[in-house]
Design a protein around this motif. Structure first.
Motif, PDB file in Angstrom:
ATOM      1  N   PRO A  28       0.838  -1.201   0.000  1.00 23.34           N
ATOM      2  CA  PRO A  28       0.000   0.000   0.000  1.00 23.34           C
ATOM      3  C   PRO A  28       0.875   1.254   0.000  1.00 23.34           C
ATOM      4  N   PRO A  29       0.442   2.309  -0.665  1.00 24.30           N
ATOM      5  CA  PRO A  29       1.272   3.519  -0.763  1.00 24.30           C
ATOM      6  C   PRO A  29       1.549   4.176   0.580  1.00 24.30           C
ATOM      7  N   SER A  30       0.769   3.850   1.609  1.00 26.34           N
ATOM      8  CA  SER A  30       1.003   4.450   2.922  1.00 26.34           C
ATOM      9  C   SER A  30       2.212   3.861   3.627  1.00 26.34           C
ATOM     10  N   VAL A  31       2.686   2.695   3.198  1.00 28.92           N
ATOM     11  CA  VAL A  31       3.750   2.011   3.922  1.00 28.92           C
ATOM     12  C   VAL A  31       5.051   2.811   3.909  1.00 28.92           C
ATOM     13  N   LEU A  32       5.489   3.249   2.732  1.00 30.29           N
ATOM     14  CA  LEU A  32       6.787   3.911   2.633  1.00 30.29           C
ATOM     15  C   LEU A  32       6.870   5.177   3.485  1.00 30.29           C
ATOM     16  N   PRO A  33       5.945   6.124   3.349  1.00 33.72           N
ATOM     17  CA  PRO A  33       6.071   7.316   4.197  1.00 33.72           C
ATOM     18  C   PRO A  33       5.945   7.003   5.679  1.00 33.72           C
ATOM     19  N   THR A  34       5.204   5.960   6.032  1.00 31.79           N
ATOM     20  CA  THR A  34       5.096   5.588   7.443  1.00 31.79           C
ATOM     21  C   THR A  34       6.423   5.063   7.967  1.00 31.79           C
ATOM     22  N   LEU A  35       7.092   4.241   7.188  1.00 35.05           N
ATOM     23  CA  LEU A  35       8.390   3.721   7.611  1.00 35.05           C
ATOM     24  C   LEU A  35       9.424   4.835   7.713  1.00 35.05           C
ATOM     25  N   VAL A  36       9.373   5.773   6.782  1.00 40.87           N
ATOM     26  CA  VAL A  36      10.330   6.889   6.837  1.00 40.87           C
ATOM     27  C   VAL A  36      10.053   7.775   8.044  1.00 40.87           C
ATOM     28  N   ALA A  37       8.779   7.991   8.361  1.00 42.56           N
ATOM     29  CA  ALA A  37       8.444   8.785   9.547  1.00 42.56           C
ATOM     30  C   ALA A  37       8.964   8.107  10.805  1.00 42.56           C
ATOM     31  N   ALA A  38       8.818   6.792  10.881  1.00 41.79           N
ATOM     32  CA  ALA A  38       9.353   6.054  12.026  1.00 41.79           C
ATOM     33  C   ALA A  38      10.869   6.165  12.075  1.00 41.79           C
ATOM     34  N   ALA A  39      11.509   6.056  10.904  1.00 45.14           N
ATOM     35  CA  ALA A  39      12.966   6.164  10.844  1.00 45.14           C
ATOM     36  C   ALA A  39      13.438   7.536  11.310  1.00 45.14           C
ATOM     37  N   GLN A  40      12.724   8.572  10.905  1.00 48.20           N
ATOM     38  CA  GLN A  40      13.117   9.923  11.288  1.00 48.20           C
ATOM     39  C   GLN A  40      12.868  10.209  12.764  1.00 48.20           C
ATOM     40  N   SER A  41      12.147   9.323  13.426  1.00 47.34           N
ATOM     41  CA  SER A  41      11.907   9.475  14.858  1.00 47.34           C
ATOM     42  C   SER A  41      13.006   8.827  15.700  1.00 47.34           C
ATOM     43  N   ALA A  42      13.967   8.181  15.059  1.00 45.14           N
ATOM     44  CA  ALA A  42      15.088   7.584  15.785  1.00 45.14           C
ATOM     45  C   ALA A  42      16.026   8.673  16.292  1.00 45.14           C
ATOM     46  N   PRO A  43      16.798   8.380  17.341  1.00 47.21           N
ATOM     47  CA  PRO A  43      17.805   9.344  17.790  1.00 47.21           C
ATOM     48  C   PRO A  43      18.815   9.640  16.687  1.00 47.21           C
ATOM     49  N   THR A  44      19.372  10.822  16.712  1.00 44.37           N
ATOM     50  CA  THR A  44      20.407  11.220  15.758  1.00 44.37           C
ATOM     51  C   THR A  44      21.398  12.133  16.464  1.00 44.37           C
ATOM     52  N   THR A  45      22.678  11.890  16.275  1.00 48.61           N
ATOM     53  CA  THR A  45      23.719  12.622  16.983  1.00 48.61           C
ATOM     54  C   THR A  45      23.629  14.115  16.720  1.00 48.61           C
ATOM     55  N   SER A  46      23.467  14.893  17.781  1.00 50.52           N
ATOM     56  CA  SER A  46      23.431  16.359  17.699  1.00 50.52           C
ATOM     57  C   SER A  46      22.423  16.871  16.678  1.00 50.52           C
ATOM     58  N   ASN A  47      21.415  16.066  16.388  1.00 52.28           N
ATOM     59  CA  ASN A  47      20.410  16.394  15.379  1.00 52.28           C
ATOM     60  C   ASN A  47      21.035  16.672  14.014  1.00 52.28           C
ATOM     61  N   LEU A  48      22.173  16.068  13.734  1.00 56.57           N
ATOM     62  CA  LEU A  48      22.839  16.261  12.440  1.00 56.57           C
ATOM     63  C   LEU A  48      22.078  15.562  11.317  1.00 56.57           C
ATOM     64  N   GLN A  49      21.428  14.435  11.625  1.00 54.79           N
ATOM     65  CA  GLN A  49      20.640  13.697  10.630  1.00 54.79           C
ATOM     66  C   GLN A  49      21.469  13.367   9.389  1.00 54.79           C
ATOM     67  N   LEU A  50      22.582  12.710   9.627  1.00 53.44           N
ATOM     68  CA  LEU A  50      23.530  12.414   8.544  1.00 53.44           C
ATOM     69  C   LEU A  50      23.181  11.104   7.839  1.00 53.44           C
ATOM     70  N   TRP A  51      21.949  10.998   7.398  1.00 53.35           N
ATOM     71  CA  TRP A  51      21.554   9.800   6.662  1.00 53.35           C
ATOM     72  C   TRP A  51      20.482  10.161   5.640  1.00 53.35           C
ATOM     73  N   SER A  52      20.362   9.301   4.664  1.00 50.18           N
ATOM     74  CA  SER A  52      19.279   9.363   3.682  1.00 50.18           C
ATOM     75  C   SER A  52      18.861   7.932   3.379  1.00 50.18           C
ATOM     76  N   VAL A  53      17.786   7.771   2.645  1.00 43.81           N
ATOM     77  CA  VAL A  53      17.350   6.432   2.269  1.00 43.81           C
ATOM     78  C   VAL A  53      16.827   6.479   0.837  1.00 43.81           C
ATOM     79  N   VAL A  54      17.181   5.466   0.055  1.00 43.36           N
ATOM     80  CA  VAL A  54      16.724   5.345  -1.325  1.00 43.36           C
ATOM     81  C   VAL A  54      15.755   4.174  -1.399  1.00 43.36           C
ATOM     82  N   ALA A  55      14.532   4.447  -1.811  1.00 41.87           N
ATOM     83  CA  ALA A  55      13.513   3.409  -1.956  1.00 41.87           C
ATOM     84  C   ALA A  55      13.547   2.869  -3.389  1.00 41.87           C
TER      85      ALA A  55
END
Length: 351
Positions: free
Chosen positions: A125-152
């Motif tokens: 379902p099209p809702s799966v990908l943005p939901t997983l990314v939202a969960a991923a973006q809720s993980a801790p990140t060092t100094s809020n640098l957010q030094l990651w991306s994801v390619v679907a």
């Protein structure tokens, strides 16, 4: 403004459009993975599912309340107003609201984890990908640098090419969805260039480690989210086998490197699989100081359990032999022994 107020004032111009023939996915409870003959499976769309629970109807005040509360939650994550939650993360609020009926706790989902390599055909379902990314973006990140991306990746041709670069695993070719998690300092370098400043620290090992940790934490959040929706997952370390070629396939900029892949899909109930035993806590948990000697006895018991487990799976040997073989020498790393030079070639020298 209350959560209900926020829901009522949302307008179509502020909400991401949904495909015309689809309704928000209705999620049903997934059977626990350790139950014989059962496997978690995401529910079909509401149009094809049970309608016995009136709270799942969009017209239901209870459903409206859940949706409004979910929009407040999503809005807080992205720093926008609840009116713009669906624009910031399309379809995520609806998925959260539908998942409210799931009686499984986070611990239940985590302890029932197993790797899944056989999936049912068809897209998610099209809702799966943005939901997983939202969960991923809720993980801790060092100094809020957010030094990651994801390619679907969902294109069959590209999946086949990625599989060829990542160990020729069949479940990658057949994946409904492959997420390649990326350590990413390219973004901050581009920002620095725009401001005519420098970020020399992005070339050091500490920053590379930080980016890898950020990507790994994000990926694991996505795993828990996917499995809470009844989906199956398996990591793909093979993305580090030939990282330069994979970076070319995904058109990663300099300063970005693949960390791990994650295959996501509906588990095939014909191949349920089992939860694989982990080391006893007496082996991995140390109190105050590290103690090597006390690990030996529980390790012996674990070796017996794993030998029996592998035998039931049609495999020989136990955990110790497999672990030592996997780490015997550079050849066992299947190309990953040159990761440092590969990172340098990808613009992450890691001094």
């Amino acid at each position: 403004m209350t959560a209900i107020d926020a829901f009522l004032v949302t307008t179509p111009t502020e909400t991401a459009p949904a495909p015309p023939a689809r309704r928000p996915a209705r999620i049903t409870r997934a059977p626990r993975a350790h139950q014989p003959g059962t496997t978690p499976e995401i529910a079909r769309d509401e149009a094809h599912g049970s309608t016995r629970d009136p709270s799942q109807h969009p017209e239901s005040p209870e459903h409206a309340g859940r949706l409004a509360a979910a929009r407040v939650q999503v809005a807080a994550r992205y720093g926008v107003s609840p009116r713009r939650a669906d624009t910031a993360a399309p379809q995520v609020s609806a998925t959260i609201a539908a998942a409210a009926d799931l009686p499984r706790s986070v611990l239940d989902v985590q302890l029932a984890h197993r790797s899944v390599r056989r999936f049912l055909p068809g897209p998610l379902p099209p809702s799966v990908l943005p939901t997983l990314v939202a969960a991923a973006q809720s993980a801790p990140t060092t100094s809020n640098l957010q030094l990651w991306s994801v390619v679907a990746v969902t294109d069959p041709a590209r999946l086949a090419r990625v599989a060829a670069l990542s160990g020729e695993q069949e479940h990658v070719r057949d994946a409904p969805l492959l997420l390649v998690w990326v350590a990413d300092v390219a973004r901050v370098r581009a920002l620095a260039e725009r401001r005519n400043t420098s970020v020399h620290a992005t070339g050091y090992l500490e920053t590379t480690v930080t980016a890898y940790l950020d990507a790994a934490l994000a990926a694991q959040n996505a795993v828990v989210a996917a499995e809470s929706l009844g989906l199956g997952t398996v990591y793909l370390g093979g993305v580090r086998d030939r990282p330069e070629e994979l970076a070319g396939e995904l058109r990663l900029p300099r300063g970005a490197a693949p960390v791990t892949g994650l295959v996501v899909g509906r588990p095939d109930p014909a191949c349920p699989g089992r939860v694989k035993p982990r080391l006893p806590q007496a082996v991995v948990l140390h109190h105050e100081t590290y103690d090597t000697a006390r690990q030996l006895r529980p390790l012996a018991a674990y070796e017996k359990r794993m030998t029996d487990f592998y035998r039931d799976e049609g495999l020989d040997g136990g955990w110790i032999g497999r672990t030592l073989t996997r780490l015997r020498g550079p050849a066992a790393l299947r190309g990953r022994e040159r990761l440092r030079s590969a990172l340098a070639a990808l613009g992450m020298p890691s001094w």
